[in-house]
Design a protein around this motif. Structure first.
Motif, mmCIF file in Angstrom:
data_model
loop_
_atom_site.group_PDB
_atom_site.id
_atom_site.type_symbol
_atom_site.label_atom_id
_atom_site.label_comp_id
_atom_site.label_asym_id
_atom_site.label_seq_id
_atom_site.Cartn_x
_atom_site.Cartn_y
_atom_site.Cartn_z
ATOM 1 N N GLU A 253 40.286 24.458 0.569
ATOM 2 C CA GLU A 253 41.815 25.263 0.737
ATOM 3 C C GLU A 253 41.689 26.784 0.759
ATOM 4 O O GLU A 253 42.574 27.467 1.450
ATOM 5 C CB GLU A 253 42.680 24.705 -0.248
ATOM 6 N N LEU A 254 41.148 27.164 -0.134
ATOM 7 C CA LEU A 254 41.064 28.605 -0.562
ATOM 8 C C LEU A 254 40.276 29.293 0.762
ATOM 9 O O LEU A 254 40.942 30.605 1.312
ATOM 10 C CB LEU A 254 40.294 28.998 -1.770
ATOM 11 N N VAL A 255 39.358 28.744 1.130
ATOM 12 C CA VAL A 255 38.575 29.372 2.521
ATOM 13 C C VAL A 255 39.472 29.275 3.546
ATOM 14 O O VAL A 255 39.541 30.396 4.325
ATOM 15 C CB VAL A 255 37.173 28.778 2.556
ATOM 16 N N GLU A 256 40.132 28.351 3.776
ATOM 17 C CA GLU A 256 40.961 28.274 5.055
ATOM 18 C C GLU A 256 42.175 29.033 4.845
ATOM 19 O O GLU A 256 42.528 29.666 5.951
ATOM 20 C CB GLU A 256 41.688 26.478 4.918
ATOM 21 N N VAL A 494 24.124 29.407 7.096
ATOM 22 C CA VAL A 494 25.488 29.721 6.150
ATOM 23 C C VAL A 494 25.167 30.162 4.965
ATOM 24 O O VAL A 494 24.112 29.723 4.257
ATOM 25 C CB VAL A 494 26.148 28.406 5.979
ATOM 26 N N MET A 495 25.773 31.394 4.384
ATOM 27 C CA MET A 495 25.374 32.155 3.490
ATOM 28 C C MET A 495 26.760 31.942 2.273
ATOM 29 O O MET A 495 27.946 31.766 2.916
ATOM 30 C CB MET A 495 25.283 33.562 3.479
ATOM 31 N N ARG A 496 26.383 31.822 0.817
ATOM 32 C CA ARG A 496 27.376 31.807 -0.033
ATOM 33 C C ARG A 496 26.800 32.310 -1.351
ATOM 34 O O ARG A 496 25.743 31.914 -1.639
ATOM 35 C CB ARG A 496 28.108 30.465 -0.304
ATOM 36 N N ASP A 497 27.451 33.385 -1.983
ATOM 37 C CA ASP A 497 27.182 33.918 -3.020
ATOM 38 C C ASP A 497 25.650 34.510 -3.107
ATOM 39 O O ASP A 497 24.842 34.186 -4.116
ATOM 40 C CB ASP A 497 27.312 33.085 -4.370
ATOM 41 N N ARG A 498 25.364 35.096 -1.982
ATOM 42 C CA ARG A 498 23.839 35.763 -1.878
ATOM 43 C C ARG A 498 22.772 34.768 -1.719
ATOM 44 O O ARG A 498 21.743 35.185 -2.088
ATOM 45 C CB ARG A 498 23.847 36.853 -2.702
ATOM 46 N N HIS A 499 22.891 33.658 -1.372
ATOM 47 C CA HIS A 499 22.092 32.670 -1.207
ATOM 48 C C HIS A 499 22.401 31.968 0.253
ATOM 49 O O HIS A 499 23.380 31.823 0.667
ATOM 50 C CB HIS A 499 22.380 31.448 -2.130
ATOM 51 N N VAL A 507 25.356 22.248 17.428
ATOM 52 C CA VAL A 507 25.800 20.953 18.237
ATOM 53 C C VAL A 507 26.987 20.227 17.782
ATOM 54 O O VAL A 507 27.121 19.615 16.698
ATOM 55 C CB VAL A 507 24.532 20.071 18.317
ATOM 56 N N GLN A 508 28.211 20.563 18.430
ATOM 57 C CA GLN A 508 29.402 19.948 18.334
ATOM 58 C C GLN A 508 29.994 20.172 16.832
ATOM 59 O O GLN A 508 30.619 19.671 16.235
ATOM 60 C CB GLN A 508 29.274 18.502 18.247
ATOM 61 N N THR A 509 29.499 21.440 16.303
ATOM 62 C CA THR A 509 29.857 21.890 14.939
ATOM 63 C C THR A 509 31.277 22.381 15.003
ATOM 64 O O THR A 509 31.542 23.245 15.989
ATOM 65 C CB THR A 509 29.010 22.982 14.617
ATOM 66 N N THR A 510 32.447 22.276 14.094
ATOM 67 C CA THR A 510 33.527 22.613 14.213
ATOM 68 C C THR A 510 33.478 23.797 13.107
ATOM 69 O O THR A 510 32.909 24.052 12.051
ATOM 70 C CB THR A 510 34.490 21.416 13.671
ATOM 71 N N THR A 511 34.995 24.578 12.862
ATOM 72 C CA THR A 511 34.949 25.377 11.944
ATOM 73 C C THR A 511 35.418 24.663 10.708
ATOM 74 O O THR A 511 34.825 25.127 9.655
ATOM 75 C CB THR A 511 36.389 26.248 12.240
ATOM 76 N N ALA A 516 33.651 23.827 5.093
ATOM 77 C CA ALA A 516 33.139 22.704 4.261
ATOM 78 C C ALA A 516 31.989 23.159 3.590
ATOM 79 O O ALA A 516 31.832 22.937 2.428
ATOM 80 C CB ALA A 516 33.106 21.435 4.749
ATOM 81 N N ILE A 517 30.785 23.625 4.319
ATOM 82 C CA ILE A 517 29.547 24.143 3.892
ATOM 83 C C ILE A 517 29.734 25.186 3.303
ATOM 84 O O ILE A 517 29.303 25.470 1.983
ATOM 85 C CB ILE A 517 28.548 24.368 4.931
ATOM 86 N N ILE A 518 30.637 26.294 3.381
ATOM 87 C CA ILE A 518 30.937 27.588 2.371
ATOM 88 C C ILE A 518 31.561 27.216 1.196
ATOM 89 O O ILE A 518 31.107 27.876 0.243
ATOM 90 C CB ILE A 518 31.685 28.352 3.595
#
Length: 527
Positions: A253-256, A494-499, A507-511, A516-518
């Motif tokens: 929710e925060l990322v959105e 996909v990166m998060r917190d320097r990792h 392939v058919q990936t959505t925002t 969700a991964i982030i």
């Protein structure tokens, strides 16, 4: 949790998190508006903090976080709105008046005197005196008492510069406590700290919170925000989009809310399915365990001819750090890099250019554009540097190259003698892109190439990137806009917190998939 659309006005008001019914805010900013020439940095923003809470200020680049902090700390004068501290309306004429009202700031880059002792820094400008001279014994005793209140055992007589940055920040916090700050602003305090240092900092923060200090915590590390904050305010594009109790908000929710849901003004490019890499081939670049302590955890990355690798993640996730290591702009202290199967040592940008790697920095004004040179001079700068300054580019070659790329990239005005500083941001970015295309690199790294430019220029640059990949160039593409990364990329890192937390084919990936991964928990991300 309440959501607002990207163009919703905050006067309609996101629902705030539950506020203590019997406690008045120690900070109450209402209707804050700040404008600069051609830009509204803050648009009718309201913000509040309560005593004894850690309040996270969240938002991406350009959201207005820094501007709001500078309004609260007296760096900027507000154009409209009111600021109250402790119930009293304030008109800050500078940082000194803000500090006198009880607002102190500790920056990522500690602004103390490293050549002085810990005690001298702690009491700078407020030194106790006896018989007209500084009373060092009393100063050291006072410093020891203040640091003890924070659970710190730091020798008052020791030279501040002999301590690591984490200790210097703790001393800066101690100084703020000693001048009886009611509000402490911590601006990216953990950016240069390791995990143990972060834990120690958080111990001090919790101690101050228990003493009733209101702490404004600014960080791009989601895990840290959720670990330490009680409440959060989210800004986007200079507007307030949400205030929430941290316990009521999920990472997703925060990322959105930080990224928003902009209208799809650009259609997804028609990428060829065949552009998924043939891993039997040798990649144009292979990085194994590439990292830099304090900046980026070791990363593995392959880039093949004719594909676009999209790097997705929030600001501070390590996107730019990875790009700079790949280009040799920063030195790695772990890992190896191979170019077409041959190991290389990219010790500097010049070495990277010699190996046919190009890099367009996100800081185009400070690391790309030379405003007092012409469009043609900016465009040919890389080629001229490669030839050496004693071998000028022949006039005929110069004219042919400049004409070709002014037309191909639709640079406006189409005048090669126009000064670079007079071009729009989008056209400046096109000139920088032309600079690298003239060099004909095998690998092009683009860090936020479409930030801050209009939709038309953005579409043109995206089309150029797609065409380059179709013609066989390997491209690393970094953007804070997830839709843009998805539109262009063949594979997604996909990166998060320097990792690096994931790598998937596009392939058919959505925002929603990317967010969700982030946002997902660290344990899940590493599973």
């Amino acid at each position: 949790m309440t959501h607002m659309s990207a163009d919703a006005h905050p006067s309609s008001g996101p629902r705030p998190g539950d506020a203590p019914s019997d406690i008045e805010p120690v900070v109450e900013m209402t209707g804050i508006t700040i404008t600069f020439p051609g830009v509204t940095a803050l648009d009718d923003v309201s913000f509040r903090m309560f005593p004894g809470e850690v309040h996270a200020l969240m938002g991406e680049n350009g959201a207005g976080k820094s501007t709001l902090i500078k309004a609260l700390t007296g760096v900027y004068t507000i154009d409209a709105g009111t600021i109250r501290v402790g119930g009293t309306e304030q008109q800050f004429a500078g940082t000194a008046t803000a500090q006198a009202a009880g607002v102190s700031t500790v920056y990522q880059e500690v602004n103390l005197c490293t050549n002085l002792s810990v005690a001298e820094n702690m009491m700078l400008g407020r030194e106790p005196r006896r018989l007209g001279r500084i009373d060092h014994r009393r100063m050291n005793r006072r410093t020891r008492e203040v640091l003890a209140r924070l659970g710190l055992d730091i020798a008052p007589r020791s030279r501040l510069g002999d301590h690591p940055i984490a200790v210097q920040q703790l001393v800066a916090i101690g100084r703020a406590v000693d001048i009886e700050a009611r509000v402490l602003v911590l601006d990216e305090p953990t950016a240069s700290l390791d995990s143990e240092e972060v834990d120690k900092l958080f111990e001090v923060v919790r101690s101050l919170r228990s003493q009733g200090v209101a702490i404004l915590f600014v960080s791009h590390f989601l895990d840290q925000v959720f670990a330490i904050s009680d409440r959060m305010t989210v800004l986007r594009n200079g507007r307030l989009v949400g205030e929430h109790l941290t316990r009521d908000v999920t990472r997703l929710e925060l990322v959105e809310e930080m990224l928003g849901r902009e209208l799809e003004v650009l259609e997804r490019l028609d990428r060829e399915p065949s552009r998924q890499p043939d891993e039997r081939r040798t990649p144009v670049l292979r990085a194994v365990g590439l990292g830099r302590k304090g900046a980026l955890a070791p990363v593995d990355l392959d880039v093949y001819d004719g594909e676009v690798i999209g790097i997705a993640g929030l600001l501070g996730s390590g996107r730019t750090e990875l790009a700079r290591l790949l280009f040799g702009a920063d030195a790695s202290d772990s890992g190896t890099v191979e170019l077409r199967g041959r190991r290389v040592h990219l010790r500097s940008p010049r070495k990277a250019v010699d190996q046919r790697i190009g890099f367009s920095s996100e800081n185009r004004r400070s690391e790309g554009v030379i405003g007092d040179l012409t469009v043609a001079e900016n465009m040919l700068l890389g080629l001229q540097a490669a030839r050496g300054w004693l071998r000028p580019v022949p006039p005929r070659t110069r004219d042919q190259l400049v004409t070709k790329y002014v037309e191909a990239l639709d640079i406006r005005p189409a005048n090669p003698d126009a000064l670079m500083r007079n071009l729009s941001g989008g056209n400046q970015q096109k000139v920088l892109l032309a600079r690298w295309l003239i060099m004909q690199p095998d690998l092009l790294i683009l860090d936020e190439p479409t930030r801050g430019i209009d939709v038309g220029a953005k579409a043109q640059i995206q089309q150029v990137v797609d065409d380059l990949a179709r013609d066989g160039m390997g491209v690393v593409f970094i953007s804070a806009e997830l839709e843009e990364v998805l539109r262009l990329s063949d594979r997604l890192v996909v990166m998060r917190d320097r990792h690096k937390v994931d790598e998937i084919p596009n392939v058919q990936t959505t925002t929603a998939d990317l967010m969700a991964i982030i946002a997902r928990d660290e344990e899940v991300a590493r599973a």
